[in-house]
Write a protein that holds these residues in place. Sequence first.
Motif, mmCIF file in Angstrom:
data_model
loop_
_atom_site.group_PDB
_atom_site.id
_atom_site.type_symbol
_atom_site.label_atom_id
_atom_site.label_comp_id
_atom_site.label_asym_id
_atom_site.label_seq_id
_atom_site.Cartn_x
_atom_site.Cartn_y
_atom_site.Cartn_z
ATOM 1 N N ASP A 52 0.816 -1.207 0.000
ATOM 2 C CA ASP A 52 0.000 0.000 0.000
ATOM 3 C C ASP A 52 0.858 1.269 0.000
ATOM 4 O OD1 ASP A 52 0.974 -0.512 2.485
ATOM 5 O OD2 ASP A 52 -0.824 0.159 3.550
ATOM 6 N N GLU A 53 2.134 1.133 -0.101
ATOM 7 C CA GLU A 53 3.041 2.273 -0.112
ATOM 8 C C GLU A 53 2.954 2.970 -1.470
ATOM 9 O OE1 GLU A 53 7.737 2.601 0.183
ATOM 10 O OE2 GLU A 53 6.839 1.345 1.729
ATOM 11 N N ARG A 54 2.711 4.269 -1.474
ATOM 12 C CA ARG A 54 2.569 5.031 -2.709
ATOM 13 C C ARG A 54 3.900 5.695 -3.067
ATOM 14 N NH1 ARG A 54 -3.155 8.192 -2.585
ATOM 15 N NH2 ARG A 54 -4.463 6.333 -2.495
ATOM 16 N N PRO A 55 4.124 5.905 -4.349
ATOM 17 C CA PRO A 55 5.347 6.612 -4.745
ATOM 18 C C PRO A 55 5.232 8.067 -4.309
ATOM 19 C CG PRO A 55 3.994 6.155 -6.658
ATOM 20 C CD PRO A 55 3.371 5.460 -5.495
ATOM 21 N N PRO A 56 6.361 8.757 -4.144
ATOM 22 C CA PRO A 56 6.306 10.165 -3.719
ATOM 23 C C PRO A 56 5.624 11.028 -4.768
ATOM 24 C CG PRO A 56 8.553 9.527 -4.289
ATOM 25 C CD PRO A 56 7.729 8.294 -4.321
ATOM 26 N N PHE A 57 4.877 12.032 -4.278
ATOM 27 C CA PHE A 57 4.145 12.934 -5.166
ATOM 28 C C PHE A 57 5.071 14.008 -5.668
ATOM 29 C CE2 PHE A 57 1.538 16.746 -5.818
ATOM 30 C CZ PHE A 57 0.707 16.265 -6.805
ATOM 31 N N ASP A 58 5.059 14.210 -6.987
ATOM 32 C CA ASP A 58 5.911 15.238 -7.601
ATOM 33 C C ASP A 58 4.988 16.271 -8.230
ATOM 34 O OD1 ASP A 58 7.923 16.729 -8.646
ATOM 35 O OD2 ASP A 58 8.527 15.256 -10.160
#
Length: 147
Positions: free
Chosen positions: A137-143
Amino acid sequence: MFNDIGPLELVALVVLAVLVFGPDKLPKMIQDVTRTIRKIREFSETAKADIREELGPEFKDFEFEDLNPKTFLRKQLDSDELGLKEIRNGFDLKKEMAEVTDAVHSRESESSSSGQGSGSAGSTVDMTKKPERSGQDERPPFDADAT
């Protein structure tokens, strides 16, 4: 020069020329056009001769057609100085692709039959599957700049 003109197009051009210039002026126009083409050819031949003369004896076999990139590449690839024909003939794309697909299919069948997670040092790594993530459930960092 006019290799792609068909007979119907040629007839259409003649009819158009007769309509535009008229039957009495058409022979004079044809003579003027042929004279102009002849002068242009003479001018280009003398210019080529002058350039060859200025380049010197080292470039006596120089052809102006070689300046066309397609002609230059075709001439360079057809000459066997680099051994490209040998390489081209020795490379069979269908055979290479068949070997690759056989290797991939045999590797998949070996990995599915041997089980997962053996962890031994001599085992091969299956490159076809993505590695498992610890946190699903870990999301990639928001850019913000990417959107």
